[in-house]
Design a protein around this motif. Structure first.
Motif, PDB file in Angstrom:
ATOM      1  N   ALA A 161      45.974  31.816  34.095  1.00 16.67           N
ATOM      2  CA  ALA A 161      44.702  31.134  34.337  1.00 16.67           C
ATOM      3  C   ALA A 161      43.550  32.042  33.926  1.00 16.67           C
ATOM      4  N   ARG A 162      42.535  31.455  33.357  1.00 16.99           N
ATOM      5  CA  ARG A 162      41.328  32.192  32.975  1.00 16.99           C
ATOM      6  C   ARG A 162      40.097  31.406  33.383  1.00 16.99           C
ATOM      7  N   ALA A 163      39.108  32.101  33.876  1.00 17.99           N
ATOM      8  CA  ALA A 163      37.838  31.477  34.244  1.00 17.99           C
ATOM      9  C   ALA A 163      36.967  31.343  33.005  1.00 17.99           C
ATOM     10  N   ILE A 164      36.214  30.295  32.972  1.00 13.06           N
ATOM     11  CA  ILE A 164      35.251  30.089  31.893  1.00 13.06           C
ATOM     12  C   ILE A 164      33.877  30.037  32.547  1.00 13.06           C
ATOM     13  N   GLU A 191      43.810  36.068  38.764  1.00  9.02           N
ATOM     14  CA  GLU A 191      45.143  36.562  39.110  1.00  9.02           C
ATOM     15  C   GLU A 191      45.770  35.731  40.225  1.00  9.02           C
ATOM     16  N   ALA A 192      44.974  35.386  41.232  1.00  8.54           N
ATOM     17  CA  ALA A 192      45.485  34.594  42.346  1.00  8.54           C
ATOM     18  C   ALA A 192      45.912  33.202  41.882  1.00  8.54           C
ATOM     19  N   VAL A 193      45.097  32.570  41.075  1.00  9.29           N
ATOM     20  CA  VAL A 193      45.424  31.228  40.573  1.00  9.29           C
ATOM     21  C   VAL A 193      46.638  31.305  39.654  1.00  9.29           C
ATOM     22  N   SER A 194      46.714  32.335  38.839  1.00  6.71           N
ATOM     23  CA  SER A 194      47.874  32.509  37.955  1.00  6.71           C
ATOM     24  C   SER A 194      49.164  32.606  38.761  1.00  6.71           C
ATOM     25  N   ARG A 195      49.142  33.399  39.821  1.00  6.72           N
ATOM     26  CA  ARG A 195      50.328  33.534  40.681  1.00  6.72           C
ATOM     27  C   ARG A 195      50.659  32.209  41.362  1.00  6.72           C
ATOM     28  N   LEU A 196      49.647  31.552  41.868  1.00  4.39           N
ATOM     29  CA  LEU A 196      49.845  30.302  42.598  1.00  4.39           C
ATOM     30  C   LEU A 196      50.441  29.206  41.717  1.00  4.39           C
ATOM     31  N   THR A 233      33.979  36.955  52.312  1.00  3.12           N
ATOM     32  CA  THR A 233      33.236  38.211  52.475  1.00  3.12           C
ATOM     33  C   THR A 233      32.476  38.614  51.205  1.00  3.12           C
ATOM     34  N   GLY A 234      32.588  37.798  50.147  1.00  2.00           N
ATOM     35  CA  GLY A 234      31.864  38.108  48.910  1.00  2.00           C
ATOM     36  C   GLY A 234      32.514  39.202  48.086  1.00  2.00           C
ATOM     37  N   ARG A 235      33.786  39.496  48.330  1.00  2.00           N
ATOM     38  CA  ARG A 235      34.465  40.568  47.596  1.00  2.00           C
ATOM     39  C   ARG A 235      35.453  40.049  46.560  1.00  2.00           C
ATOM     40  N   LEU A 236      35.450  38.753  46.321  1.00  2.00           N
ATOM     41  CA  LEU A 236      36.355  38.167  45.344  1.00  2.00           C
ATOM     42  C   LEU A 236      35.742  38.279  43.950  1.00  2.00           C
ATOM     43  N   THR A 237      36.458  38.892  43.040  1.00  2.00           N
ATOM     44  CA  THR A 237      35.981  39.020  41.664  1.00  2.00           C
ATOM     45  C   THR A 237      36.557  37.877  40.833  1.00  2.00           C
TER      46      THR A 237
END
Length: 56
Positions: free
Chosen positions: A26-29, A16-21, A6-10
């Motif tokens: 996790a940090r985006a570059i 945060e989702a990847v860190s939990r998983l 839906t284009g609402r993912l920041t």
């Protein structure tokens, strides 16, 4: 997944989702350089990555 579709993912939400998983921080570059996306899944890939990083 719904937020992505839906284009609402920041970026922060994805981090945060990847860190939990994965159970790690996790940090985006965000960069125009595609080389940072190179995978390191073989011993030869790791050796190349280490060589490049130690040169800097």
């Amino acid at each position: 997944m719904l937020r992505l579709v839906t284009g609402r993912l920041t970026v922060r939400g994805l981090e945060e989702a990847v860190s939990r998983l994965l159970g790690v921080e996790a940090r985006a570059i965000i960069t125009p350089h595609a080389a940072v996306g190179t995978d390191v899944d073989k011993a030869s890939d790791l050796a190349l990555a280490e060589a490049v990083l130690t040169q800097r």
